[in-house]
Design a protein around this motif. Structure first.
Motif: not given
Length: 633
Positions: A128, A249, A252, A395, A398, A401-402, A572, A579
């Motif tokens: 990420e 997003f 974030i 993408g 994300s 993070t999620l 989440n 996604l």
């Protein structure tokens, strides 16, 4: 009990995945040689949080989401997304204050869930932050070019060039900026956070200009954007909710604050305040900007690429384009620092635990930052930014993070209901543990024991007195109490696992379209009922008393448990599933590589390889006797 018993009945490989480390204590910190300097206060944490969160996306998202999803209800979309982000922020705030060490979600999941999940979270966060930093750096040069006259007007040394034989467009400006930020982060956390704070304040002033100047124009023109024929919800409530999922997003980045926990002077107070204040500022700015811009121009007439600049241009303020572009560049620079800052600390935390080579946990004696990890991070991010157009990989940012948000919420449930009641004892103290066991067996060997021994034991542990007295009634009560506690922990562990399964089934059935309708309905109903039943069970049973003494006390306590963490998991997981298949395929390749690295290196080099797990009280007694005899683990 609970998770421990489930792991005990499995093979050695599975037990390795379930190994959990201890919360860093003051004793461990004093013995450790890789500690970071405590320099950060609330002001610097807020600067890091706001700077890492408010990127250039807000300068674009306003137009895209308003045109395609929300219309004039864009402000509500930002509000709902902010509330959803706050659920994760509450969970982060408690864990960061209880476990204030580098590593963020990786560190929390290693303590609460297990080594296998922690490794995957850490590995996903590495991806990420690397791709996130590279993508941000690639976005700076097009904005800078506007100050030189157009998209292709940058000086030759900074402009993008295409390599014909390789069909690659290189970006020297992006690589230079990554190296500059890397050097700044190597100087020290105090210096880099100060620079990030200055850049963030300037960006906030630009957003305040947009709000104030836009409000003046809006009152002069009558807020034409709110007088459209479609009303406040032209796409309905569903459109507004779809817009919330998109703008989520934009929030974030506040998790970067948690990654600096070890460098905070007063983590129990400052970390929760820093996370909460940063998120509140971001949500307020987002909502105010969206209120103004949507009111200046009808949503269907917005420019999807430059909504703010075009809104001012339509009212004769063409010069505002340069001010807005300045804000976008400042936001990107601040976000670039926020993307590169956490990764060296995650690498350092993983190396401390033996899952990565010790090279990554070296801390510079002068600056007291992980310089080697920072340099490696900068080189990788600069190479990606120079050679690759990473926009198609955005993408993947994300996913990490999620996943981190989800596992942090699960960790809160584990901490409250089945916190670890055993801690790992290093091999250097296992001889003391065996000696303690032998002494206990000898003391319990006699029918009644020595009278003086009984007197001393009563002052240390009332349970030994009860066992020495051999009172059948008291023994029966103690046995029943222990049995009830074991049953409660098993029930809680099963309920937490059922919550995760129910959420996965419910969100999957609500998102996929290739299943037959009846099958989709069955899975949705099954997942929903399982989720509600498990949530009801967690509400009904008592939380563990050990939660009060877990980690560092005196910090923030997450409210509304178990409802808040379960809602966080649900939101989440839904976003993760939606996604897209292409994103998951690319992330899957990275995770498979991570599994291979763990199998062939991390599993065998883990610092928990040769440990023995003992009850917390017994471990404290062993540590106490070892320190009193002058022996240090």
């Amino acid at each position: 009990m609970g998770f421990e018993e489930a792991a005990a009945g499995m093979g050695g490989g599975v037990r390795a995945l379930m190994r959990r480390k201890q919360v860093d204590s003051e004793r461990a910190r004093a013995a450790g040689g890789h500690q970071l300097r405590k320099e950060l206060s609330i002001t610097q944490l807020v600067a890091i949080g706001v700077g890492s969160t408010i990127g250039a996306g807000v300068y674009v998202l306003v137009g895209t989401v308003a045109r395609e999803h929300s219309g004039p209800a864009l402000t509500l979309s930002f509000l709902i997304a902010g509330i959803a982000a706050a659920l994760s922020a509450f969970c982060y705030a408690e864990l960061a204050s209880r476990c204030p060490s580098a590593g963020s979600a990786y560190h929390y999941s290693y303590i609460c869930v297990g080594e296998g999940v922690a490794w995957l979270i850490g590995w996903a966060l590495i991806l990420e932050y690397t791709i996130g930093g590279s993508a941000v750096a690639r976005g700076i040069s097009p904005n800078l070019a506007l100050f030189f006259g157009g998209p292709d007007s940058l000086p030759w040394i900074l402009a993008r060039h295409e390599i014909p034989c390789l069909d690659v467009v290189v970006d020297p400006c992006a690589a230079f900026l990554v190296f500059f930020v890397t050097g700044l982060l190597c100087v020290g956390i105090k210096e880099s956070s100060f620079i990030q704070g200055v850049v963030t304040v300037l960006n906030c002033f630009v957003m305040l200009f947009v709000i104030i100047a836009g409000s003046y124009i809006g009152f002069q023109t009558g807020w034409v954007g709110y007088k459209v024929a479609g009303g406040f919800f032209p796409y309905g409530v569903n459109g507004m909710l779809a817009g919330s999922a998109t703008v989520f997003f934009a929030y974030i980045g506040f998790d970067s604050v948690a990654s600096t926990a070890e460098e905070v002077k007063n983590p129990q107070r400052d970390l929760p305040l820093g996370i909460g204040t940063a998120l509140s500022i971001c949500c307020s700015l987002y909502m105010l900007v969206s209120v103004v811009i949507v009111g200046l121009v009808p949503y269907f007439a917005m420019d999807p690429d430059t909504p703010i600049s075009s809104a001012f241009a339509k009212h004769g303020m063409h010069w505002a384009m340069y001010l807005v572009t300045t804000g976008a560049v400042l936001a990107l620079c601040s976000t670039l620092m926020g993307s590169i800052l956490p990764q060296p600390r995650i690498l350092m935390a993983m190396a401390r635990d033996g899952l990565l080579p010790s090279f990554f946990c070296d801390v510079n004696k002068k600056t007291q930052v992980p310089v080697k990890s920072t340099i490696v991070t900068g080189i990788c991010a600069a190479a990606l930014a120079f050679f690759m157009d990473v926009s198609q990989l955005a993408g993947m940012v994300s996913v990490g993070t999620l996943l981190a948000f989800t596992i942090v919420a699960v960790s809160i449930l584990i901490l409250r209901y089945v916190p670890p009641d055993e801690v790992p004892l290093p091999s250097s103290l296992q001889a003391s543990f065996r000696l303690s066991q032998e002494n206990d067996e000898e003391k319990m060997g006699g029918p009644l024991g020595d009278e003086n021994h009984e007197q001393g034991a009563s002052e240390i542990d009332d349970v030994i007195v009860v066992e020495s007295i051999k009172d059948p009634l008291i023994e029966k009560q103690l046995y029943a109490s222990k049995l009830n506690e074991t049953k409660r922990r098993k029930t809680a562990a099963c309920s937490i696992a059922s919550v995760c399964v129910g959420v996965l089934a419910f969100t999957s059935s609500a998102s996929v379209t290739f299943l037959p309708f009846l099958v989709q309905c069955f899975i949705c109903v099954f997942g929903g009922l399982l989720l509600l039943a498990s949530l009801g069970m967690l509400c009904w049973i008592d939380q563990d008393d050990g939660r009060h003494s877990f980690g560092h006390s005196g910090g923030f306590i997450c409210p509304c448990v178990p409802l808040l963490p379960v809602m966080c998991i649900l939101i989440n997981t839904y976003l993760l599933i939606n996604l897209g298949g292409g994103t998951w395929m690319r992330v899957g390749v990275w995770l498979v590589i991570g599994v291979l690295v763990y199998i062939f290196y991390g599993r065998t080099h883990s610092s928990l390889t040769d440990v023995v797990y003992v009850p917390v009280a017994q471990a404290n007694e062993i540590y106490g006797s070892s320190s009193s005899s002058g022996f240090v683990a």
